[in-house]
Structure formats: C-alpha cells, structure tokens
Write an enzyme that holds these catalytic residues in place. Structure first.
Site, PDB file in Angstrom:
ATOM      1  N   HIS A  98      52.207 -24.166 -38.008  1.00  0.00           N
ATOM      2  CA  HIS A  98      51.688 -22.962 -38.576  1.00  0.00           C
ATOM      3  C   HIS A  98      52.301 -21.633 -38.527  1.00  0.00           C
ATOM      4  O   HIS A  98      51.643 -20.690 -38.537  1.00  0.00           O
ATOM      5  CB  HIS A  98      50.077 -22.869 -38.237  1.00  0.00           C
ATOM      6  CG  HIS A  98      49.107 -24.123 -38.633  1.00  0.00           C
ATOM      7  ND1 HIS A  98      48.696 -24.706 -37.621  1.00  0.00           N
ATOM      8  CD2 HIS A  98      49.219 -24.821 -39.555  1.00  0.00           C
ATOM      9  CE1 HIS A  98      47.950 -25.848 -38.150  1.00  0.00           C
ATOM     10  NE2 HIS A  98      48.137 -25.927 -39.380  1.00  0.00           N
ATOM     11  N   VAL A 126      49.872 -20.594 -32.950  1.00  0.00           N
ATOM     12  CA  VAL A 126      50.605 -19.577 -33.813  1.00  0.00           C
ATOM     13  C   VAL A 126      51.105 -18.423 -32.624  1.00  0.00           C
ATOM     14  O   VAL A 126      51.311 -17.197 -32.906  1.00  0.00           O
ATOM     15  CB  VAL A 126      50.113 -18.969 -34.924  1.00  0.00           C
ATOM     16  CG1 VAL A 126      49.968 -19.808 -36.024  1.00  0.00           C
ATOM     17  CG2 VAL A 126      48.723 -18.152 -34.486  1.00  0.00           C
TER      18      VAL A 126
END
Ligand SMILES: [Zn+2]
Length: 253
Positions: A120, A104
C-alpha cells in the site's frame, strides 16, 4: 522457555530463505492505530470520502487536512518497536531476506530492513503531482494544506489510495518471495485482505513452513500456519531472537 519459541528459532536458523508478512498489528505497539476495526481511522472517517483517489484528486486540501490533523503526529512521531527491530536483526544475521507489509508507516525501513515490499505504498515519502519529484515527508513543510512543491505543484503521499492499483512490482515480487521462501513469519496480521491473504497460502503450497505471531487465532491458524505463537509481537520477537542467538552460538562451538 516456551516450546513454540524454541521451535520457531530452530526453523529460522535452519532455513535457507525466510520472508516475513506483516500488518497493522506489528505497529500497534509503536502507537499507530489500525485503519480498520475499533478505534481505527475508518471508524471516524468514511474511507470512500477521504481515502479514495477520486476524492483526493477532486479536493486534495480536504484529504490533506485529515492527514495533518490525525495522522501526521502519529505517523511522523512513531518509532520502530521490538518486533520491527527483531525482524531487522534477523536480516542482519542473514536469516531474513524480505519483509512484505501492508503497513504505510515506513517503520520496517526505519528499523533497518533493506528489502521491504509495500503493498500500500507509504506515508514516508511525498511525490509532486506536477514535476514528479519525491521528498521525505519529514522534510516537507506540512503547516499548510495541501503542501506544495517548490515548483508549485501539490504533493500526494506515496501511499496507495482506494481506487488505485497495488503496484504491480510489489505484487509480482511478493508472489516470487512467497513461493521461494522455506519459512514465512506472519506477524501482526490475520491476512484477511487481498493480496496479502494469498501470500501465506502460496508459501504453504510451495512447501514452506508458515509460523504466525499474532495475539489470537486467525483464519490461517491450524489450516495454513504450522502453529501460532500467541502474544505481543515485540515481546515474542525478543524471545525468539535470544533463542536464535544461543542456537547460533552453540553451532559455532
Ligand atoms: Zn514539483
């Protein structure tokens, strides 16, 4: 010269469509600790209390305070390392098409890769829960928790919280890429967690050569991957790149 590095370079130069699958291991050399495992954030904080969408919606201030304390300095200060830069270089050479990542941190985009599928989401962007506008995290005032939009709404990071779905587009596209590639590089992930775990299997079943770059053997090794190039991702990527470059040079002559 390591024989496996040479082999990897040969596969890459001969390939038609290369895809990389990356995980926390590729960002460790940028100073980003993995969420899971030793020293990870989830050892310190219960993810169900701090990373579940329900806890965020119930008390965004509490979740934001953790982000600001522990993650802001890490995620906002981190720079791409040689492994990220090597993948970006492979794209510039016309070899790598797509990066599928479980991270991320936004470091692949920062390195220069233009097609990055994020299972994600990421922390590089924030979205207003009220007006839905997006802002770059570095451009938002993060001195107060929760940070607020000019409209007064509360920001959320564009990451996928526990209890939320993997974005369907990310899932569909990564399945397409995995089944279409002829070489898949698996970098810095043991690919134990779904949906990432499925991608090397899909690639291998579709006839691709799966090559792992990981510090040690994983469940993929010898079963799904053709071979493992063991070691630090940044250094290995540098060696692969230099071999790729000399192969391209010798083809030109
Ligand atoms: Zn707003």
């Amino acid at each position: 010269m390591n024989d496996l590095i040479q082999q990897t370079a040969k596969y890459l130069v001969a390939a038609r469509h290369v895809v990389a699958l990356t995980g926390a291991g590729i960002s460790v050399e940028s100073g980003i600790p993995p969420f899971r495992g030793e020293g990870g954030l989830w050892e310190k904080y219960d993810p169900m209390e701090f990373a579940h969408i329900n806890s965020f919606m119930k008390n965004p201030e509490k979740v934001w305070k953790i982000f600001m304390g522990d993650m802001k300095k890490v995620l906002l200060a981190a720079k791409p390392n040689d492994a990220h830069l090597g993948l970006a270089r492979l794209e510039q050479l016309g070899i790598l098409k797509t990066v599928i990542t479980q991270n991320v941190d936004g470091l692949h985009q920062m390195a220069g890769n233009t097609d990055v599928i994020e299972f994600h989401g990421n922390f590089a962007w924030l979205r207003c829960l009220q007006c839905d506008k997006r802002f770059k995290t570095v451009e938002v005032d993060l001195s107060e928790a929760p940070p607020k939009c000019t409209c007064g709404g509360i920001f959320r990071p564009e990451c996928v919280f526990f209890g939320e779905m993997i974005p369907p587009i990310a899932l569909t596209r990564s399945q397409e890429e995995s089944s279409q590639c002829d070489v898949m590089l698996v970098v810095g992930t043991s690919a134990l967690v779904q949906p990432a775990a499925f991608m090397p299997v899909l690639a291998q079943q579709s006839g691709a050569t799966v090559i792992e770059i990981n510090p040690e053997p994983t469940p993929l090794t010898g079963r799904i991957s053709k071979f493992l190039v063991a070691g630090k991702a940044g250094q290995i990527m540098n060696e692969i790149l230099s071999e790729v470059n000399s192969l391209i040079q010798s083809q030109k002559q």
